[in-house]
Enzyme design. Structure first.
Site, PDB file in Angstrom:
ATOM      1  N   THR A 135      16.493 -20.212 -25.715  1.00 17.61           N
ATOM      2  CA  THR A 135      16.701 -19.334 -24.930  1.00 17.61           C
ATOM      3  C   THR A 135      18.163 -19.119 -24.424  1.00 17.61           C
ATOM      4  O   THR A 135      18.795 -19.956 -24.440  1.00 17.61           O
ATOM      5  CB  THR A 135      15.976 -19.548 -23.471  1.00 17.61           C
ATOM      6  N   ASP A 136      18.179 -18.005 -23.706  1.00 14.88           N
ATOM      7  CA  ASP A 136      19.766 -17.837 -23.225  1.00 14.88           C
ATOM      8  C   ASP A 136      19.930 -18.590 -21.866  1.00 14.88           C
ATOM      9  O   ASP A 136      21.154 -18.762 -21.387  1.00 14.88           O
ATOM     10  CB  ASP A 136      20.106 -16.445 -22.966  1.00 14.88           C
ATOM     11  N   GLU A 137      18.691 -19.027 -21.295  1.00 18.09           N
ATOM     12  CA  GLU A 137      18.920 -19.696 -19.883  1.00 18.09           C
ATOM     13  C   GLU A 137      19.751 -20.821 -20.108  1.00 18.09           C
ATOM     14  O   GLU A 137      20.223 -21.410 -19.111  1.00 18.09           O
ATOM     15  CB  GLU A 137      17.489 -19.781 -19.430  1.00 18.09           C
ATOM     16  N   TYR A 161      12.951 -26.071 -16.682  1.00 15.83           N
ATOM     17  CA  TYR A 161      12.612 -25.262 -18.149  1.00 15.83           C
ATOM     18  C   TYR A 161      14.013 -25.190 -18.970  1.00 15.83           C
ATOM     19  O   TYR A 161      14.002 -25.478 -20.192  1.00 15.83           O
ATOM     20  CB  TYR A 161      12.148 -23.879 -17.880  1.00 15.83           C
ATOM     21  N   LYS A 165      14.958 -27.106 -22.489  1.00 17.76           N
ATOM     22  CA  LYS A 165      15.214 -26.310 -23.750  1.00 17.76           C
ATOM     23  C   LYS A 165      16.832 -26.753 -24.190  1.00 17.76           C
ATOM     24  O   LYS A 165      17.059 -26.825 -25.372  1.00 17.76           O
ATOM     25  CB  LYS A 165      15.343 -24.923 -23.373  1.00 17.76           C
TER      26      LYS A 165
HETATM   27  P1  NAD Z   1       4.524 -18.836 -24.817  1.00 14.30           P
HETATM   28  O1  NAD Z   1       4.064 -19.741 -23.585  1.00 14.30           O
HETATM   29  O2  NAD Z   1       3.741 -17.323 -24.695  1.00 14.30           O
HETATM   30  O3  NAD Z   1       3.587 -19.603 -26.073  1.00 14.30           O
HETATM   31  C1  NAD Z   1       4.010 -20.788 -26.172  1.00 14.30           C
HETATM   32  C2  NAD Z   1       3.189 -21.369 -27.217  1.00 14.30           C
HETATM   33  O4  NAD Z   1       3.048 -22.894 -27.534  1.00 14.30           O
HETATM   34  C3  NAD Z   1       1.483 -21.277 -26.734  1.00 14.30           C
HETATM   35  O5  NAD Z   1       0.823 -20.539 -27.668  1.00 14.30           O
HETATM   36  C4  NAD Z   1       1.261 -22.717 -26.598  1.00 14.30           C
HETATM   37  O6  NAD Z   1      -0.269 -22.805 -26.594  1.00 14.30           O
HETATM   38  C5  NAD Z   1       2.058 -23.348 -27.701  1.00 14.30           C
HETATM   39  N1  NAD Z   1       2.031 -24.771 -27.231  1.00 14.30           N
HETATM   40  C6  NAD Z   1       2.546 -25.142 -25.774  1.00 14.30           C
HETATM   41  N2  NAD Z   1       2.730 -26.743 -26.092  1.00 14.30           N
HETATM   42  C7  NAD Z   1       2.427 -27.143 -27.145  1.00 14.30           C
HETATM   43  C8  NAD Z   1       2.344 -28.500 -27.783  1.00 14.30           C
HETATM   44  N3  NAD Z   1       2.698 -29.415 -27.059  1.00 14.30           N
HETATM   45  N4  NAD Z   1       1.922 -28.376 -29.019  1.00 14.30           N
HETATM   46  C9  NAD Z   1       1.811 -27.151 -29.992  1.00 14.30           C
HETATM   47  N5  NAD Z   1       1.501 -26.070 -29.274  1.00 14.30           N
HETATM   48  C10 NAD Z   1       2.104 -26.029 -27.955  1.00 14.30           C
HETATM   49  O7  NAD Z   1       6.037 -18.830 -25.112  1.00 14.30           O
HETATM   50  P2  NAD Z   1       6.809 -17.395 -25.657  1.00 14.30           P
HETATM   51  O8  NAD Z   1       7.412 -16.679 -24.514  1.00 14.30           O
HETATM   52  O9  NAD Z   1       6.028 -16.835 -26.813  1.00 14.30           O
HETATM   53  O10 NAD Z   1       8.153 -18.502 -26.096  1.00 14.30           O
HETATM   54  C11 NAD Z   1       8.173 -19.168 -27.375  1.00 14.30           C
HETATM   55  C12 NAD Z   1       9.213 -19.592 -27.642  1.00 14.30           C
HETATM   56  O11 NAD Z   1      10.529 -19.006 -27.471  1.00 14.30           O
HETATM   57  C13 NAD Z   1       9.682 -20.775 -26.671  1.00 14.30           C
HETATM   58  O12 NAD Z   1      10.197 -21.836 -27.233  1.00 14.30           O
HETATM   59  C14 NAD Z   1      10.513 -20.187 -25.548  1.00 14.30           C
HETATM   60  O13 NAD Z   1      11.657 -21.155 -24.986  1.00 14.30           O
HETATM   61  C15 NAD Z   1      11.310 -19.209 -26.485  1.00 14.30           C
HETATM   62  N6  NAD Z   1      11.861 -17.911 -25.699  1.00 14.30           N
HETATM   63  C16 NAD Z   1      11.027 -17.193 -25.092  1.00 14.30           C
HETATM   64  C17 NAD Z   1      11.660 -15.972 -24.443  1.00 14.30           C
HETATM   65  C18 NAD Z   1      10.694 -15.084 -23.839  1.00 14.30           C
HETATM   66  O14 NAD Z   1      11.219 -13.920 -23.085  1.00 14.30           O
HETATM   67  N7  NAD Z   1       9.646 -15.244 -23.541  1.00 14.30           N
HETATM   68  C19 NAD Z   1      12.953 -15.877 -24.594  1.00 14.30           C
HETATM   69  C20 NAD Z   1      13.731 -16.563 -25.270  1.00 14.30           C
HETATM   70  C21 NAD Z   1      13.334 -17.836 -25.993  1.00 14.30           C
HETATM   71  O1  DAU Z   2      15.822 -15.357 -20.726  1.00 15.47           O
HETATM   72  C1  DAU Z   2      14.928 -16.067 -21.556  1.00 15.47           C
HETATM   73  C2  DAU Z   2      13.772 -16.329 -20.772  1.00 15.47           C
HETATM   74  O2  DAU Z   2      13.163 -15.119 -20.206  1.00 15.47           O
HETATM   75  C3  DAU Z   2      12.785 -17.190 -21.508  1.00 15.47           C
HETATM   76  O3  DAU Z   2      13.342 -18.361 -21.886  1.00 15.47           O
HETATM   77  C4  DAU Z   2      11.521 -17.658 -20.995  1.00 15.47           C
HETATM   78  O4  DAU Z   2      10.625 -18.398 -21.676  1.00 15.47           O
HETATM   79  C5  DAU Z   2      11.094 -16.297 -20.211  1.00 15.47           C
HETATM   80  O5  DAU Z   2       9.911 -16.890 -19.229  1.00 15.47           O
HETATM   81  C6  DAU Z   2      11.969 -15.377 -19.487  1.00 15.47           C
HETATM   82  O6  DAU Z   2      12.289 -16.184 -18.171  1.00 15.47           O
HETATM   83  P1  DAU Z   2      12.495 -15.396 -16.784  1.00 15.47           P
HETATM   84  O7  DAU Z   2      12.287 -16.611 -15.776  1.00 15.47           O
HETATM   85  O8  DAU Z   2      13.657 -14.555 -16.779  1.00 15.47           O
HETATM   86  O9  DAU Z   2      11.163 -14.522 -16.885  1.00 15.47           O
HETATM   87  P2  DAU Z   2      10.197 -14.236 -15.650  1.00 15.47           P
HETATM   88  O10 DAU Z   2       9.331 -12.794 -16.542  1.00 15.47           O
HETATM   89  O11 DAU Z   2       9.282 -15.272 -15.180  1.00 15.47           O
HETATM   90  O12 DAU Z   2      11.036 -13.207 -14.688  1.00 15.47           O
HETATM   91  C7  DAU Z   2      12.003 -12.214 -15.060  1.00 15.47           C
HETATM   92  C8  DAU Z   2      12.755 -11.930 -13.808  1.00 15.47           C
HETATM   93  O13 DAU Z   2      11.674 -11.332 -12.543  1.00 15.47           O
HETATM   94  C9  DAU Z   2      13.539 -13.433 -12.928  1.00 15.47           C
HETATM   95  O14 DAU Z   2      14.334 -12.791 -12.304  1.00 15.47           O
HETATM   96  C10 DAU Z   2      12.205 -13.308 -12.037  1.00 15.47           C
HETATM   97  C11 DAU Z   2      11.712 -12.212 -11.441  1.00 15.47           C
HETATM   98  N1  DAU Z   2      10.148 -12.094 -10.933  1.00 15.47           N
HETATM   99  C12 DAU Z   2       9.233 -12.776 -11.787  1.00 15.47           C
HETATM  100  C13 DAU Z   2       8.036 -12.899 -11.385  1.00 15.47           C
HETATM  101  C14 DAU Z   2       7.138 -13.503 -12.433  1.00 15.47           C
HETATM  102  C15 DAU Z   2       9.810 -11.446  -9.768  1.00 15.47           C
HETATM  103  O15 DAU Z   2      10.640 -11.044  -9.291  1.00 15.47           O
HETATM  104  N2  DAU Z   2       8.588 -11.713  -9.671  1.00 15.47           N
HETATM  105  C16 DAU Z   2       7.692 -12.361 -10.301  1.00 15.47           C
HETATM  106  O16 DAU Z   2       6.418 -12.409  -9.919  1.00 15.47           O
END
Ligand code: NAD
Ligand code: DAU
Length: 355
Positions: A135-137, A161, A165
């Site tokens: 992630t970019d975080e 988180y 990562k």
């Molecule tokens: P998600 O939470 O939707 O899915 C995560 C999956 O991992 C789920 O299916 C869960 O059951 C599985 N999992 C969790 N713990 C596990 C374990 N111990 N063993 C096996 N499986 C397990 O997540 P996502 O949003 O699809 O993100 C996927 C990946 O991409 C993550 O590594 C996250 O850090 C990264 N990522 C997400 C975003 C985003 O915006 N969502 C952006 C950048 C990177």
């Molecule tokens: O940047 C990549 C990341 O983006 C991934 O690594 C994470 O897995 C993914 O969950 C996401 O993280 P964020 O914290 O940015 O996503 P989220 O959807 O939780 O929140 C987006 C923005 O909105 C953040 O600034 C917090 C704000 N927010 C979020 C929620 C859930 C609100 O203001 N209200 C809310 O209820």
């Protein structure tokens, strides 16, 4: 038994991004065996993959990446030669409440998977690849000064988180530097699109607008995120898995920054339009709430390296992507309702077991 050209292990394939990656690989590469390994935590949902689950090249294995014996067995049984590792705890708010689970899954789980790969591939890394999705975080936060995260930005994670990562990224690179494992790491910005768990901003707000519930905006809504359509992320993963250079890092982003409150207004406008409500109908649902602890101000990814070296660019304009996304959630209310009622957790797991 059918033999496949490659045996690719995709972890976390029942989650949001993982399900798009599995779908892409199963459909695009019929000569690859795609093994989806997922523990099915609250975020894992096999309904995300109903359209590919009967494909001849698809396998599902329910297991925990922290279980070393299960991982050893899996590498041996399926002759895994490529790993695309997405399994993780992914929600920042949950990490604030429960950091230990994030350290366990994201750090120890990644280390366990690396160790199993090293043991299985120890004789020869030829034709092998371990691709870690991050992630970019991990880069921390930016000011409103027009700067971007690049691949050389120093790590500075703030939430449990992002700290977990960042740690997992370091372990992956350490396995290259120490044992010669062929690894690649990507750091991506915020994804949006179908099948995202409705704890995340976009699906949560679409669902709340549909149900006339309040929209909790953290702080003043001034934090900025860079949004990328999930299918474009999956396309980048496909490209980098096949053509990315070993030991390299690539940033993936949309050059698409939005202040939360502006994004929320676009979501409201789009949902109201598609529901046939008058413009501005749901604006009153906006409710400013206490800010997230340690809330990073701004994320912005520079994905120039990926464009210059491998030719990847996002294919969807944001306006098109967000309308497509809202339409999908409104057309798939059953998917959403089974999650919000909690029914999905047993329903799909049970259905799968009985098949
Ligand atoms: P998600 O939470 O939707 O899915 C995560 C999956 O991992 C789920 O299916 C869960 O059951 C599985 N999992 C969790 N713990 C596990 C374990 N111990 N063993 C096996 N499986 C397990 O997540 P996502 O949003 O699809 O993100 C996927 C990946 O991409 C993550 O590594 C996250 O850090 C990264 N990522 C997400 C975003 C985003 O915006 N969502 C952006 C950048 C990177
Ligand atoms: O940047 C990549 C990341 O983006 C991934 O690594 C994470 O897995 C993914 O969950 C996401 O993280 P964020 O914290 O940015 O996503 P989220 O959807 O939780 O929140 C987006 C923005 O909105 C953040 O600034 C917090 C704000 N927010 C979020 C929620 C859930 C609100 O203001 N209200 C809310 O209820």
């Amino acid at each position: 038994m059918q033999s496949f050209k490659r045996n690719i292990l995709i972890t976390g394939g029942a989650g949001f991004i993982g399900s798009h990656v599995v779908r892409l690989f199963v459909n695009k590469y019929p000569d690859y065996q795609i093994i989806n390994l997922d523990k099915l935590t609250y975020a894992g949902n096999l309904a995300n993959l109903e359209d590919v689950e009967k494909s001849a090249n698809y396998r599902f294995v329910k297991a925990d990446i922290c279980d070393i014996e299960a991982m050893r067995q899996l590498f041996a049984e399926y002759h895994v030669d490529g790993v695309i590792h997405l399994a993780a705890e992914s929600h920042v708010d949950r990490s604030i409440k429960d950091p230990f689970t994030f350290a366990q899954t994201n750090v120890m789980g990644t280390l366990t998977l690396l160790q199993a790969a090293k043991e299985a591939w120890g004789e020869s890394y030829e034709g092998k690849r371990f691709y870690h999705i991050s992630t970019d975080e991990v880069y921390g936060t930016l000011e409103f000064d027009g700067t971007f995260f690049t691949e050389t930005t120093k790590y500075d994670p703030h939430s449990p988180y992002s700290a977990s990562k960042a740690s997992s990224d370091h372990f992956v690179r350490a396995f290259h530097d120490t044992y010669g494992m062929p690894v690649v790491v990507t750091n991506c910005s915020n994804n949006y699109g179908p099948y995202q768990f409705p704890e995340k901003l976009i699906p949560l707000f679409i669902n709340n607008i549909r149900n006339g519930k309040s929209l909790p905006v953290y702080g003043k809504g001034e934090n900025v995120r860079d949004w990328l359509y999930v299918v474009d992320h999956a396309r980048a993963i496909d490209l980098i898995f096949h053509e990315g250079k070993i030991a390299e890092t690539y940033n993936i982003g949309g050059f698409n920054e939005w202040k939360n409150i502006d994004l929320i207004k676009v979501i409201i406008k789009t949902v109201d339009k598609l529901l046939g409500n008058p413009e501005g109908h749901s604006l009153g649902l906006i409710t400013y709430v206490t800010d997230r602890a340690g809330h990073d101000l701004r994320y912005a990814i520079d994905s120039t390296k990926l464009k210059d070296e491998l030719g990847w660019e996002p294919s969807l304009q944001f306006e098109e992507g967000i309308e497509k996304t809202v339409r999908w959630y409104l057309d798939n209310q059953g998917w959403m309702d089974r999650i919000t009622s909690g029914e999905y957790e047993n329903y799909y797991a049970e259905m799968y077991r009985n098949r």
